[in-house]
Write a protein that holds these residues in place. Structure first.
Motif, mmCIF file in Angstrom:
data_model
loop_
_atom_site.group_PDB
_atom_site.id
_atom_site.type_symbol
_atom_site.label_atom_id
_atom_site.label_comp_id
_atom_site.label_asym_id
_atom_site.label_seq_id
_atom_site.Cartn_x
_atom_site.Cartn_y
_atom_site.Cartn_z
ATOM 1 N N TRP A 96 0.807 -1.205 0.000
ATOM 2 C CA TRP A 96 0.000 0.000 0.000
ATOM 3 C C TRP A 96 0.849 1.267 0.000
ATOM 4 C CZ3 TRP A 96 -0.402 3.193 4.407
ATOM 5 C CH2 TRP A 96 0.117 2.666 5.583
ATOM 6 N N LEU A 97 2.050 1.204 0.540
ATOM 7 C CA LEU A 97 2.910 2.386 0.478
ATOM 8 C C LEU A 97 3.340 2.681 -0.950
ATOM 9 C CD1 LEU A 97 5.136 2.112 3.667
ATOM 10 C CD2 LEU A 97 3.443 3.862 3.140
ATOM 11 N N THR A 98 3.632 1.647 -1.733
ATOM 12 C CA THR A 98 4.007 1.884 -3.123
ATOM 13 C C THR A 98 2.809 2.330 -3.945
ATOM 14 O OG1 THR A 98 3.726 -0.458 -3.631
ATOM 15 C CG2 THR A 98 5.943 0.283 -3.102
ATOM 16 N N ARG A 99 1.620 1.897 -3.567
ATOM 17 C CA ARG A 99 0.424 2.331 -4.292
ATOM 18 C C ARG A 99 0.152 3.818 -4.094
ATOM 19 N NH1 ARG A 99 -4.120 -2.415 -3.970
ATOM 20 N NH2 ARG A 99 -2.896 -3.985 -5.042
ATOM 21 N N PHE A 100 0.572 4.364 -2.953
ATOM 22 C CA PHE A 100 0.388 5.793 -2.720
ATOM 23 C C PHE A 100 1.137 6.623 -3.757
ATOM 24 C CE2 PHE A 100 -0.832 4.957 1.800
ATOM 25 C CZ PHE A 100 -2.084 5.535 1.705
ATOM 26 N N SER A 101 2.274 6.130 -4.216
ATOM 27 C CA SER A 101 3.061 6.883 -5.190
ATOM 28 C C SER A 101 2.333 7.013 -6.525
ATOM 29 C CB SER A 101 4.424 6.231 -5.393
ATOM 30 O OG SER A 101 4.272 4.953 -5.970
ATOM 31 N N LYS A 134 -3.042 10.487 -7.191
ATOM 32 C CA LYS A 134 -2.940 11.885 -7.589
ATOM 33 C C LYS A 134 -2.310 12.692 -6.466
ATOM 34 C CE LYS A 134 -6.670 11.595 -10.836
ATOM 35 N NZ LYS A 134 -8.019 11.920 -11.190
ATOM 36 N N VAL A 135 -1.697 13.803 -6.839
ATOM 37 C CA VAL A 135 -0.931 14.614 -5.895
ATOM 38 C C VAL A 135 -1.742 15.026 -4.661
ATOM 39 C CG1 VAL A 135 0.333 16.793 -5.614
ATOM 40 C CG2 VAL A 135 0.711 15.377 -7.643
ATOM 41 N N PRO A 136 -2.977 15.536 -4.787
ATOM 42 C CA PRO A 136 -3.705 15.926 -3.571
ATOM 43 C C PRO A 136 -3.906 14.769 -2.588
ATOM 44 C CG PRO A 136 -4.780 16.850 -5.495
ATOM 45 C CD PRO A 136 -3.729 15.898 -5.993
ATOM 46 N N THR A 137 -4.125 13.569 -3.094
ATOM 47 C CA THR A 137 -4.319 12.415 -2.210
ATOM 48 C C THR A 137 -3.003 12.037 -1.538
ATOM 49 O OG1 THR A 137 -6.081 11.664 -3.673
ATOM 50 C CG2 THR A 137 -5.252 10.077 -2.086
ATOM 51 N N ARG A 138 -1.901 12.149 -2.266
ATOM 52 C CA ARG A 138 -0.593 11.889 -1.650
ATOM 53 C C ARG A 138 -0.286 12.919 -0.577
ATOM 54 N NH1 ARG A 138 3.619 11.553 -6.197
ATOM 55 N NH2 ARG A 138 1.943 12.277 -7.496
ATOM 56 N N ILE A 139 -0.614 14.182 -0.866
ATOM 57 C CA ILE A 139 -0.408 15.236 0.135
ATOM 58 C C ILE A 139 -1.249 14.933 1.371
ATOM 59 C CG2 ILE A 139 -0.811 17.678 0.660
ATOM 60 C CD1 ILE A 139 -0.063 18.255 -2.297
#
Length: 137
Positions: free
Chosen positions: A66-71, A74-79
């Motif tokens: 799940w950590l690699t899926r965060f990459s 979209k940018v707002p969700t990563r933020i």
């Protein structure tokens, strides 16, 4: 219960807790965390909120990479994810400081600012996905 049903319940629980967490946060900010009761009420609201966020992420990604899926998000969700992590860690440090001193400190102020940013991004996250809250889903 299906994954979709669990996610819907989790989302609704988060939506109910969000304004309570926001109100509690504003109250603490306005009073410089004056008194034990407001801090305890803030903890009662925010601990389940933070746990539900982890459950929300789990329902989407399970524990598989799940950590690699965060990459790939979209940018707002990563933020939003990084703001969550910073809010959680600074909240933990602030709680430890508060337990020792029973006083508001600069760390609590920083935690509050990061938390407000996280809540702002969370509100945007919900608004963008408001179709999932409609009755026909």
């Amino acid at each position: 219960m299906t994954k979709v049903q669990k996610l819907k319940r989790c989302n609704w629980a988060l939506a109910v807790l969000l304004p309570i967490v926001l109100a509690s946060s504003i109250q603490l900010e306005a009073t410089s965390s004056g008194g034990r009761l407001p801090v305890i009420l803030h903890l009662i609201a925010t601990v389940p909120f933070m746990c539900l966020i982890i459950w929300h992420i789990y329902l989407h990604f399970q524990w598989k990479k799940w950590l690699t899926r965060f990459s790939k998000l979209k940018v707002p969700t990563r933020i939003l994810w990084w703001l969550y992590a910073l809010t959680f860690l600074s909240g933990l440090a602030t709680f430890i400081h508060w337990l020792i001193t029973q006083a508001h400190g600069p760390l609590g102020g920083i935690h509050g600012k990061i938390g407000f940013l996280m809540i702002a991004f969370a509100i945007g996250h919900v608004i963008k996905r408001n179709k999932y809250f409609r009755a026909n889903r």
